[in-house]
Design a protein around this motif. Structure first.
Motif, PDB file in Angstrom:
ATOM      1  N   LEU A  38       0.813  -1.212   0.000  1.00  0.00           N
ATOM      2  CA  LEU A  38       0.000   0.000   0.000  1.00  0.00           C
ATOM      3  C   LEU A  38       0.846   1.260   0.000  1.00  0.00           C
ATOM      4  O   LEU A  38       0.312   2.365   0.102  1.00  0.00           O
ATOM      5  CB  LEU A  38      -0.945   0.001   1.205  1.00  0.00           C
ATOM      6  CG  LEU A  38      -1.828  -1.246   1.342  1.00  0.00           C
ATOM      7  CD1 LEU A  38      -2.826  -1.058   2.479  1.00  0.00           C
ATOM      8  CD2 LEU A  38      -2.551  -1.559   0.041  1.00  0.00           C
ATOM      9  N   PRO A  73      -5.585 -10.084   3.357  1.00  0.00           N
ATOM     10  CA  PRO A  73      -4.740  -9.082   4.021  1.00  0.00           C
ATOM     11  C   PRO A  73      -3.949  -9.593   5.217  1.00  0.00           C
ATOM     12  O   PRO A  73      -2.895  -9.054   5.534  1.00  0.00           O
ATOM     13  CB  PRO A  73      -5.762  -8.013   4.454  1.00  0.00           C
ATOM     14  CG  PRO A  73      -6.907  -8.184   3.519  1.00  0.00           C
ATOM     15  CD  PRO A  73      -6.975  -9.645   3.249  1.00  0.00           C
ATOM     16  N   ALA A 110      -7.586  -0.857   1.153  1.00  0.00           N
ATOM     17  CA  ALA A 110      -6.439  -1.551   0.582  1.00  0.00           C
ATOM     18  C   ALA A 110      -6.508  -1.569  -0.936  1.00  0.00           C
ATOM     19  O   ALA A 110      -5.504  -1.358  -1.628  1.00  0.00           O
ATOM     20  CB  ALA A 110      -6.352  -2.971   1.137  1.00  0.00           C
TER      21      ALA A 110
END
Length: 519
Positions: free
Chosen positions: A43, A68, A217
């Motif tokens: 990210l 994630p 995200a």
């Protein structure tokens, strides 16, 4: 200098290299030191809220957008940060270790202090043997400095599936000192018109914390958005889509209060986890202190306002469960109705009164200028904008006048259109004096109103000087002691990531002269 509410989470100061003070989390007793099999910095990196002596650094550890939590321990993960005066890190002036913990989705918010004012710095993170990309940022000028210029880019409304975030690529090439995002960083729903989608976001509407985390995200995986975060410091505020469409405080015409507050708590936490905000902004339940001021020497002071969390419910809904244009009602003019809440209103009055800056910028989500959408049928207004809160707007205008703050400027987004307008002493009376200039940025990618509707608005509302919904893009504001120049920057299309840049129009505000003129 950036001023926030007091910290809501225990912190302490420790000495970094060269004796610099660094705000860090308390030492964690159980820390995992993984060796990542893949890049945990998917990210990117970011900085925000610059002061004359430091800034906030941000990243979040994540190794898979689809899963994630993959490869991340439930314990804290140590993250090394370094700050240097050069992009090759030959002169590191601050470094230390923070801990990415699962309670904040393994994000880190490092507050670096003790740096020199008005200087460029580069930073990076290392975790599990992997090094992040390098970010660039800059401290604010000293409080008594007189900088020659300040360049601010203003962004809003970036719906992922509606198009590419190409505007950020061009924004980086404009080399702003600061990027101000005025809301709708994500969207909480997916467009039903699949034919209008340029790229899929792969998920449905949001309600849980995991839902919001996944949506952030996805958005932050965009390369152009990552590049803009790495290019310079950001200041941020939200509008509605970070939580739910047109929500107002703890009320929504679409869901009950208890349901909304639970959703708001999840949304606020995810927002904090993905923004370069100081730890003092960490939410407690469904509450979060977001409003703040940032000063840039004697040239400019930026007031970041929260026009969602504290506002009164929408007025005049009746049988029309929506927020679009509608007739007025007695409820609309209730003096108790608010956009900012009493505490934030008092804070804004005080900060304006004490400001010594040449330019005073008010940044928040929706247009303040008066707009009658259908004068042939009396007064028609958008309930979700400041027109839906006339008493609150008048209090703000009164505060601007009473404070005698120099050169007030309002910036906002929301309407997916460029708009330049004058704010008058009485909002609905263009015969009264102009008290501020307002610049509304178009969207980064979200679709706009029909231009014919905005043309009619401009014709019927002389306070609106310019309005265009045909283009996506951003505002570029250049401040100097003599004037503010506002360039309306467009992208050719959001359907191709390599689309070209254009300039739709320019406006100038001369220092000491209220109102905008075409540049």
């Amino acid at each position: 200098m950036t001023v926030f509410a007091s910290a809501s989470r225990r912190m302490f100061l420790k000495r970094g290299a060269a004796g610099l003070l660094i705000v860090a989390t308390p030492r964690v007793l159980r820390a995992a030191v993984p060796r990542f099999r893949s890049n945990p910095f998917l990210l990117g990196v970011a900085s925000g809220y610059p002061t004359s002596h430091g800034f906030v650094l941000w990243t979040r550890l994540i190794t898979s957008l689809a899963e994630p939590k993959q490869d991340l321990a439930d314990d804290a993960i140590p993250v090394l940060f370094e700050v240097a005066t050069d992009d090759r890190f030959r002169a590191v002036v601050a470094k230390g270790t923070d801990y990415a913990t699962p309670d904040v989705a393994h994000s880190v918010h490092v507050e670096v202090a003790g740096l020199r004012p008005g200087r460029d710095y580069w930073y990076r993170f290392t975790a599990g043997g992997v090094q992040s990309s390098v970010g660039h940022t800059r401290t604010a000028p000293a409080a008594d400095a007189n900088p020659e210029r300040l360049r601010i880019a203003v962004a809003s409304c970036q719906k992922y599936e509606s198009g590419y975030f190409t505007a950020y690529r061009h924004m980086c090439n404009d080399h702003p000192d600061l990027i101000v995002h005025v809301g709708d960083y994500i969207y909480e729903y997916v467009s039903h018109n699949e034919g209008a989608s340029v790229r899929g976001d792969g998920s449905g509407p949001l309600s849980t914390l995991d839902d919001y985390r996944a949506r952030y995200a996805l958005y932050k995986s965009d390369a152009d958005l990552q590049a803009a975060h790495a290019a310079c410091a950001w200041l941020v505020t939200w509008d509605d889509h970070e939580v739910a469409n047109d929500y107002a405080g703890d009320a929504s015409y679409a869901e009950s209060g208890d349901t909304l507050l639970a959703r708001r708590a999840a949304a606020y936490r995810a927002y904090y986890e993905h923004m370069p905000l100081p730890r003092s902004a960490m939410p407690t339940g469904s509450a979060m202190y977001l409003y703040a001021k940032s000063t840039f020497g004697k040239l400019a002071q930026v007031h970041m306002l929260d026009s969602r969390q504290y506002r009164s419910p929408l007025a005049c809904l009746g049988a029309d469960a929506g927020s679009g244009p509608g007739a007025h009602c007695a409820e609309l003019f209730d003096e108790a109705r608010t956009m900012l809440g009493a505490q934030q209103e008092a804070w804004l009055r005080d900060t304006l009164m004490s400001s010594h800056a040449r330019w005073n910028v008010l940044a928040q989500g929706t247009p303040m200028t008066y707009t009658d959408w259908d004068p042939s049928h009396g007064v028609s207004f958008r309930r979700d904008q400041w027109d839906g809160y006339p008493a609150a707007r008048q209090r703000l205008l009164d505060a601007l006048v009473a404070s005698k703050a120099s050169n007030p400027i309002a910036i906002n987004g929301d309407i997916h259109a460029f708009q330049v307008a004058n704010l008058h002493r009485r909002a609905n009376d263009p015969r009264t004096p102009v008290v501020a200039s307002e610049f509304t940025t178009t969207s980064i990618s979200s679709g706009g109103f029909a231009q014919s509707r905005l043309d009619a608005n401009k014709k019927n509302n002389p306070n609106i000087l310019f309005s265009d919904s045909r283009h996506r893009g951003y505002l570029l504001l250049d401040f100097s002691a003599q004037h503010l120049r506002a360039d309306l920057i467009t992208v050719e299309t959001v359907k191709r990531p390599a689309a070209s840049r254009g300039m739709l129009a320019s406006f100038v505000v001369e220092s000491g002269k209220l109102g905008s003129v075409r540049g």
